[in-house]
Design a protein around this motif. Structure first.
Motif, PDB file in Angstrom:
ATOM      1  N   GLU A   1      -0.542  46.516  26.649  1.00 22.98           N
ATOM      2  CA  GLU A   1       0.247  47.476  27.427  1.00 22.98           C
ATOM      3  C   GLU A   1       0.659  48.675  26.542  1.00 22.98           C
ATOM      4  O   GLU A   1       0.530  49.830  26.950  1.00 22.98           O
ATOM      5  CB  GLU A   1       1.489  46.769  27.961  1.00 22.98           C
ATOM      6  CG  GLU A   1       2.481  47.634  28.670  1.00 22.98           C
ATOM      7  CD  GLU A   1       3.726  46.820  29.026  1.00 22.98           C
ATOM      8  OE1 GLU A   1       4.772  47.022  28.355  1.00 22.98           O
ATOM      9  OE2 GLU A   1       3.643  45.981  29.944  1.00 22.98           O
ATOM     10  N   LEU A   2       1.108  48.396  25.327  1.00 18.65           N
ATOM     11  CA  LEU A   2       1.471  49.472  24.401  1.00 18.65           C
ATOM     12  C   LEU A   2       0.264  50.342  24.079  1.00 18.65           C
ATOM     13  O   LEU A   2       0.337  51.576  24.141  1.00 18.65           O
ATOM     14  CB  LEU A   2       2.071  48.889  23.114  1.00 18.65           C
ATOM     15  CG  LEU A   2       2.339  49.883  21.972  1.00 18.65           C
ATOM     16  CD1 LEU A   2       3.274  51.003  22.422  1.00 18.65           C
ATOM     17  CD2 LEU A   2       2.884  49.140  20.759  1.00 18.65           C
ATOM     18  N   GLN A   3      -0.853  49.718  23.765  1.00 18.26           N
ATOM     19  CA  GLN A   3      -2.076  50.480  23.447  1.00 18.26           C
ATOM     20  C   GLN A   3      -2.492  51.353  24.617  1.00 18.26           C
ATOM     21  O   GLN A   3      -2.843  52.519  24.438  1.00 18.26           O
ATOM     22  CB  GLN A   3      -3.203  49.517  23.061  1.00 18.26           C
ATOM     23  CG  GLN A   3      -4.511  50.183  22.717  1.00 18.26           C
ATOM     24  CD  GLN A   3      -5.433  50.376  23.901  1.00 18.26           C
ATOM     25  OE1 GLN A   3      -5.466  49.570  24.821  1.00 18.26           O
ATOM     26  NE2 GLN A   3      -6.178  51.460  23.897  1.00 18.26           N
ATOM     27  N   GLN A   4      -2.435  50.836  25.826  1.00 17.79           N
ATOM     28  CA  GLN A   4      -2.835  51.614  27.007  1.00 17.79           C
ATOM     29  C   GLN A   4      -1.871  52.756  27.267  1.00 17.79           C
ATOM     30  O   GLN A   4      -2.292  53.853  27.650  1.00 17.79           O
ATOM     31  CB  GLN A   4      -2.946  50.691  28.224  1.00 17.79           C
ATOM     32  CG  GLN A   4      -4.142  49.757  28.120  1.00 17.79           C
ATOM     33  CD  GLN A   4      -4.132  48.625  29.139  1.00 17.79           C
ATOM     34  OE1 GLN A   4      -3.125  48.359  29.794  1.00 17.79           O
ATOM     35  NE2 GLN A   4      -5.263  47.932  29.253  1.00 17.79           N
ATOM     36  N   ARG A   5      -0.590  52.540  27.040  1.00 24.73           N
ATOM     37  CA  ARG A   5       0.393  53.606  27.234  1.00 24.73           C
ATOM     38  C   ARG A   5       0.173  54.733  26.223  1.00 24.73           C
ATOM     39  O   ARG A   5       0.388  55.901  26.528  1.00 24.73           O
ATOM     40  CB  ARG A   5       1.813  53.052  27.142  1.00 24.73           C
ATOM     41  CG  ARG A   5       2.162  52.212  28.372  1.00 24.73           C
ATOM     42  CD  ARG A   5       3.570  51.716  28.351  1.00 24.73           C
ATOM     43  NE  ARG A   5       4.541  52.820  28.485  1.00 24.73           N
ATOM     44  CZ  ARG A   5       5.847  52.648  28.395  1.00 24.73           C
ATOM     45  NH1 ARG A   5       6.354  51.445  28.170  1.00 24.73           N
ATOM     46  NH2 ARG A   5       6.654  53.675  28.522  1.00 24.73           N
ATOM     47  N   ILE A   6      -0.257  54.383  25.017  1.00 24.81           N
ATOM     48  CA  ILE A   6      -0.574  55.398  24.008  1.00 24.81           C
ATOM     49  C   ILE A   6      -1.857  56.135  24.392  1.00 24.81           C
ATOM     50  O   ILE A   6      -1.916  57.365  24.350  1.00 24.81           O
ATOM     51  CB  ILE A   6      -0.721  54.744  22.611  1.00 24.81           C
ATOM     52  CG1 ILE A   6       0.628  54.218  22.135  1.00 24.81           C
ATOM     53  CG2 ILE A   6      -1.336  55.716  21.615  1.00 24.81           C
ATOM     54  CD1 ILE A   6       0.554  53.313  20.918  1.00 24.81           C
ATOM     55  N   GLN A   7      -2.889  55.382  24.766  1.00 24.49           N
ATOM     56  CA  GLN A   7      -4.211  55.959  25.059  1.00 24.49           C
ATOM     57  C   GLN A   7      -4.163  57.036  26.133  1.00 24.49           C
ATOM     58  O   GLN A   7      -4.897  58.023  26.045  1.00 24.49           O
ATOM     59  CB  GLN A   7      -5.189  54.850  25.481  1.00 24.49           C
ATOM     60  CG  GLN A   7      -6.582  55.352  25.857  1.00 24.49           C
ATOM     61  CD  GLN A   7      -7.320  55.944  24.673  1.00 24.49           C
ATOM     62  OE1 GLN A   7      -7.533  55.263  23.680  1.00 24.49           O
ATOM     63  NE2 GLN A   7      -7.714  57.210  24.753  1.00 24.49           N
ATOM     64  N   VAL A   8      -3.332  56.891  27.137  1.00 24.44           N
ATOM     65  CA  VAL A   8      -3.345  57.830  28.270  1.00 24.44           C
ATOM     66  C   VAL A   8      -2.522  59.099  28.019  1.00 24.44           C
ATOM     67  O   VAL A   8      -2.543  60.008  28.847  1.00 24.44           O
ATOM     68  CB  VAL A   8      -2.867  57.159  29.582  1.00 24.44           C
ATOM     69  CG1 VAL A   8      -3.788  56.007  29.956  1.00 24.44           C
ATOM     70  CG2 VAL A   8      -1.423  56.691  29.479  1.00 24.44           C
ATOM     71  N   LEU A   9      -1.833  59.166  26.884  1.00 23.50           N
ATOM     72  CA  LEU A   9      -1.031  60.355  26.605  1.00 23.50           C
ATOM     73  C   LEU A   9      -1.922  61.557  26.295  1.00 23.50           C
ATOM     74  O   LEU A   9      -2.916  61.430  25.567  1.00 23.50           O
ATOM     75  CB  LEU A   9      -0.089  60.097  25.424  1.00 23.50           C
ATOM     76  CG  LEU A   9       1.003  59.062  25.655  1.00 23.50           C
ATOM     77  CD1 LEU A   9       1.716  58.763  24.341  1.00 23.50           C
ATOM     78  CD2 LEU A   9       1.983  59.537  26.712  1.00 23.50           C
ATOM     79  N   LYS A  10      -1.559  62.697  26.823  1.00 23.79           N
ATOM     80  CA  LYS A  10      -2.313  63.928  26.571  1.00 23.79           C
ATOM     81  C   LYS A  10      -2.227  64.253  25.082  1.00 23.79           C
ATOM     82  O   LYS A  10      -1.135  64.290  24.506  1.00 23.79           O
ATOM     83  CB  LYS A  10      -1.742  65.085  27.382  1.00 23.79           C
ATOM     84  CG  LYS A  10      -2.499  66.372  27.167  1.00 23.79           C
ATOM     85  CD  LYS A  10      -1.935  67.506  27.970  1.00 23.79           C
ATOM     86  CE  LYS A  10      -2.764  68.746  27.670  1.00 23.79           C
ATOM     87  NZ  LYS A  10      -2.106  69.946  28.096  1.00 23.79           N
ATOM     88  N   GLY A  11      -3.376  64.432  24.461  1.00 18.57           N
ATOM     89  CA  GLY A  11      -3.449  64.731  23.041  1.00 18.57           C
ATOM     90  C   GLY A  11      -3.872  63.558  22.185  1.00 18.57           C
ATOM     91  O   GLY A  11      -4.206  63.721  21.019  1.00 18.57           O
ATOM     92  N   VAL A  12      -3.874  62.349  22.761  1.00 17.72           N
ATOM     93  CA  VAL A  12      -4.348  61.168  22.036  1.00 17.72           C
ATOM     94  C   VAL A  12      -5.848  61.069  22.265  1.00 17.72           C
ATOM     95  O   VAL A  12      -6.308  60.928  23.393  1.00 17.72           O
ATOM     96  CB  VAL A  12      -3.636  59.876  22.500  1.00 17.72           C
ATOM     97  CG1 VAL A  12      -4.260  58.647  21.840  1.00 17.72           C
ATOM     98  CG2 VAL A  12      -2.148  59.953  22.200  1.00 17.72           C
ATOM     99  N   GLY A  13      -6.611  61.177  21.186  1.00 16.02           N
ATOM    100  CA  GLY A  13      -8.068  61.125  21.300  1.00 16.02           C
ATOM    101  C   GLY A  13      -8.622  59.726  21.192  1.00 16.02           C
ATOM    102  O   GLY A  13      -9.727  59.440  21.642  1.00 16.02           O
ATOM    103  N   TYR A  14      -7.857  58.852  20.582  1.00 15.41           N
ATOM    104  CA  TYR A  14      -8.359  57.514  20.299  1.00 15.41           C
ATOM    105  C   TYR A  14      -7.176  56.586  20.130  1.00 15.41           C
ATOM    106  O   TYR A  14      -6.191  56.928  19.464  1.00 15.41           O
ATOM    107  CB  TYR A  14      -9.176  57.575  18.998  1.00 15.41           C
ATOM    108  CG  TYR A  14      -9.673  56.264  18.477  1.00 15.41           C
ATOM    109  CD1 TYR A  14     -10.829  55.686  18.979  1.00 15.41           C
ATOM    110  CD2 TYR A  14      -9.002  55.589  17.463  1.00 15.41           C
ATOM    111  CE1 TYR A  14     -11.312  54.482  18.485  1.00 15.41           C
ATOM    112  CE2 TYR A  14      -9.467  54.384  16.960  1.00 15.41           C
ATOM    113  CZ  TYR A  14     -10.620  53.843  17.476  1.00 15.41           C
ATOM    114  OH  TYR A  14     -11.092  52.648  16.996  1.00 15.41           O
ATOM    115  N   ALA A  15      -7.238  55.418  20.721  1.00 12.99           N
ATOM    116  CA  ALA A  15      -6.233  54.368  20.501  1.00 12.99           C
ATOM    117  C   ALA A  15      -6.909  53.031  20.746  1.00 12.99           C
ATOM    118  O   ALA A  15      -7.388  52.765  21.842  1.00 12.99           O
ATOM    119  CB  ALA A  15      -5.033  54.546  21.430  1.00 12.99           C
TER     120      ALA A  15
END
Length: 154
Positions: free
Chosen positions: A116-130
């Protein structure tokens, strides 16, 4: 693999060109034979977070690359880390260049919560990779009095 495990032989069929590529790859990686390389591939596949039970306790990392110039992204990431502070053991922040940062979160907890944490990071604008990478943690295994020496223990 424990000494008591029984090895089972089985056959694998694959196209000649694929096995030639595979043999080159495992030779470059230092494997002496196909069997050990296949065992490692199998172990890795079994450790993907998607293949684990949601309530299983694991430890691992979330590696992310992001553009720190994106408005409020660093603040949003810090807020998320505070929200998940019980699951985050440590962080490392690296400036890749003027724009990009690489951040590594060392995590421990239930697979579902870490995913859940990884997915919340991945969808943020500006995150290219998580990416979340985990391994099993046997919380019921006896410690056998084993102690890891740490610099602060000296």
């Amino acid at each position: 693999m424990s000494e008591k495990e029984v090895l089972v032989r089985f056959g694998i069929s694959m196209p000649q060109s694929l096995i030639e590529q595979y043999d080159r790859l495992i030779a470059e990686q230092g494997y002496d034979n196909r069997s050990e390389a296949i065992r490692d591939l199998t172990r890795k596949a079994l450790l993907t977070s998607s293949g684990m039970q949601p309530e299983e306790t694991v430890a691992g990392t979330i590696v992310m690359v992001y553009d720190h110039h994106i408005s409020d992204l660093p603040i949003t990431l810090m807020d998320l880390q505070h929200e998940y502070h019980h699951a985050i053991i440590s962080t490392m922040h690296i400036h890749l260049n003027h724009q990009q940062c690489l951040e590594i979160l060392v995590v421990r907890g239930k697979v579902q919560r870490l995913r859940e944490l990884q997915q919340r990071i991945q969808v943020l604008k500006g995150v290219g990779y998580a990416e979340l990478s985990v391994t099993h943690v046997d919380e019921h295994a006896p410690s056998h009095g084993h102690h890891h020496a740490h610099p602060q223990d000296s």
